[in-house]
Design a protein around this motif. Structure first.
Motif, PDB file in Angstrom:
ATOM      1  N   SER A 106      54.940 -19.778 -19.188  1.00  0.00           N
ATOM      2  CA  SER A 106      55.476 -19.667 -20.540  1.00  0.00           C
ATOM      3  C   SER A 106      56.870 -19.074 -20.505  1.00  0.00           C
ATOM      4  O   SER A 106      57.241 -18.366 -19.566  1.00  0.00           O
ATOM      5  N   CYS A 107      57.637 -19.378 -21.556  1.00  0.00           N
ATOM      6  CA  CYS A 107      59.058 -19.028 -21.560  1.00  0.00           C
ATOM      7  C   CYS A 107      59.355 -17.680 -22.194  1.00  0.00           C
ATOM      8  O   CYS A 107      60.395 -17.079 -21.938  1.00  0.00           O
ATOM      9  N   ARG A 109      60.147 -17.275 -25.219  1.00  0.00           N
ATOM     10  CA  ARG A 109      61.206 -17.473 -26.200  1.00  0.00           C
ATOM     11  C   ARG A 109      60.800 -18.318 -27.396  1.00  0.00           C
ATOM     12  O   ARG A 109      61.387 -18.212 -28.469  1.00  0.00           O
ATOM     13  N   CYS A 110      59.826 -19.193 -27.214  1.00  0.00           N
ATOM     14  CA  CYS A 110      59.480 -20.150 -28.266  1.00  0.00           C
ATOM     15  C   CYS A 110      58.563 -19.513 -29.315  1.00  0.00           C
ATOM     16  O   CYS A 110      58.057 -18.397 -29.164  1.00  0.00           O
ATOM     17  N   GLU A 111      58.332 -20.277 -30.372  1.00  0.00           N
ATOM     18  CA  GLU A 111      57.487 -19.800 -31.474  1.00  0.00           C
ATOM     19  C   GLU A 111      56.090 -19.424 -31.001  1.00  0.00           C
ATOM     20  O   GLU A 111      55.528 -18.404 -31.429  1.00  0.00           O
ATOM     21  N   CYS A 121      52.903 -22.795 -24.704  1.00  0.00           N
ATOM     22  CA  CYS A 121      54.360 -22.659 -24.716  1.00  0.00           C
ATOM     23  C   CYS A 121      54.998 -24.036 -24.937  1.00  0.00           C
ATOM     24  O   CYS A 121      54.550 -25.041 -24.385  1.00  0.00           O
ATOM     25  N   LEU A 122      56.054 -24.058 -25.717  1.00  0.00           N
ATOM     26  CA  LEU A 122      56.689 -25.319 -26.102  1.00  0.00           C
ATOM     27  C   LEU A 122      57.838 -25.744 -25.199  1.00  0.00           C
ATOM     28  O   LEU A 122      58.361 -26.854 -25.353  1.00  0.00           O
ATOM     29  N   ASN A 123      58.231 -24.894 -24.244  1.00  0.00           N
ATOM     30  CA  ASN A 123      59.468 -25.145 -23.513  1.00  0.00           C
ATOM     31  C   ASN A 123      59.322 -25.424 -22.017  1.00  0.00           C
ATOM     32  O   ASN A 123      60.339 -25.598 -21.344  1.00  0.00           O
TER      33      ASN A 123
END
Length: 408
Positions: A106-107, A109-111, A121-123
């Motif tokens: 996971s980053c 940073r994302c929502e 995680c979206l990134n």
């Protein structure tokens, strides 16, 4: 330093230790790497010398040929290691730190990450939300059943153990923090387990065992484990679980024998998409566990579903199963107002607290799952033994640092 060896999937039923590239701060092309991830720069990453890396039941799904995993995919998402180098964007993690690696990449940073949903995680994965090391359709991040591995977003992802000597004394417990202990615990939490709860756990493998240990930690009064494997059920009984052999006994009848009633408060699916029916010589019937849980969980209860379900299964029993479509009794679940929680465990939601429970002797998860350290060379034999159903969690020690390596 340029050498690296790893365990790779070679085809259904076959894994092999191969030579691979030493990690760099760039995601390169390779088996399973999404083209959109090729060339991705990783100044925020750390390179780890792998201390322990576990064989997981999720790995076995790929090795059995039950996913679309490509040949030469490097396996391994359960990783504990020593930081030996960091990229220029890493600020807090330092060389020499002994760390646990959540299997979710996971980053931070994302929502989703900002709401502690690190499992989606979206990134990090162009294919879909969520990612993992060494797993099919998860972005192509190289697996950790290797001598060395790269971990992106190191400051965010890595859990540092506070005392190295203390951690090494409990390393076979702490290695479970990367996946199965939080995953099993998440299954118990999402099933609503609390003080005095009765819990039915389908599957007495490592994740089911971790769910049982987690349920006990949460205060369950009765933990019932169901399986067809006599050795795994016998192991469950050693740490206080009641057991049902579903090849011999109907789940409702077994629950009634134990509780004096036919339903439990909470249900956990630790089996997933390769479930079999109940009864002697039962064949694969992938909806069995989910339908049973809806049947045996009381009205208003909840189901935790950490067992793996996939969108592509070449070995599925029919066309529907091959795309992850199952014949669920959703009407029953609706009528009983049951809650369902599916998906990967957000490891970072739990791993620090579970680390503290291990370090302060509140749980002995390695004993519960019968952890056994093996060499990297013996990993193929470990896969074969684990697939045979032994009640053992194999922990690969690529550098022999645990002092506990034994032959398979």
């Amino acid at each position: 330093m340029s050498h690296n060896r790893a365990v790779a999937y070679k085809g259904p039923g076959e894994v092999e230790v191969i030579d691979i590239d030493y990690p760099t701060y760039e995601l390169k092309d390779g088996p399973g790497v999404n083209p959109a991830n090729v060339g991705r720069q990783l100044p925020h990453a750390a390179i780890l010398k792998v201390v322990t890396t576990n064989i997981c039941g999720s790995d076995q799904h790929m090795v059995r040929g039950r996913t679309t995993a490509p040949t030469d995919l490097v396996l391994g998402h359960e990783i504990t290691g020593e930081v030996i180098d960091t990229g220029p964007g890493v600020e807090f993690i330092k060389k020499g730190d002994l760390v646990s690696v959540p299997f979710n990449i996971s980053c931070g940073r994302c929502e989703m990450c900002k709401t502690r949903r690190t499992e989606i995680c979206l990134n990090v994965n162009p294919d879909r939300p969520g990612s993992a090391y060494g797993y099919v359709d998860m972005g192509g991040w190289v697996g950790g059943q290797a001598e060395y591995v790269l971990v992106p977003y190191a400051d965010w992802n890595l859990l540092k153990f506070p005392d190295r000597d203390q951690a090494m004394e409990k390393i076979l417990d702490l290695t479970m923090l990367s996946d199965i202990f939080p995953t099993g615990f998440h299954g118990a939490v999402s099933a609503g387990v609390g003080p005095g709860s009765s819990v039915y756990i389908a599957g007495a493998g490592p994740v089911g065992t971790a769910a049982a240990v987690g349920a006990q930690l949460l205060g369950a009064s009765v933990v019932i484990m169901a399986d067809m494997n006599a050795d795994r059920l016998a192991n469950a009984a050693t740490f206080g679980c009641e057991t049902i052999d579903v090849s011999q006994e109907d789940p409702r009848q077994g629950i009634a024998r134990i509780l004096g009633r036919e339903e439990v408060d909470c249900g956990v699916d630790a089996v997933g998409f390769e479930a079999r029916g109940h009864g002697k010589d039962a064949k694969e019937a992938p909806a069995t566990v989910l339908n049973t849980l809806m049947d045996v969980t009381r009205a208003g209860g909840a189901l935790g579903i950490p067992g793996l379900y996939v969108t592509g299964d070449p070995g599925g029993v029919d066309e529907a199963a091959q795309e992850g479509s199952l014949s669920l009794r959703l009407g029953l679940g609706w009528a009983k107002a049951l809650s369902f929680t599916t998906g990967q465990c957000p490891v970072m939601k739990y791993h620090r607290q579970l680390m503290e429970a291990i370090l302060h002797d509140k749980v002995q998860i390695a004993d519960a799952v019968n952890a056994a350290a093996i060499s990297l060379n013996d990993a193929p034999a470990g896969y074969a033994k684990f697939d045979s159903g032994v009640a053992t969690k194999y922990v690969i020690d690529p550098h022999g640092v645990t002092g506990k390596v034994q032959p398979v």
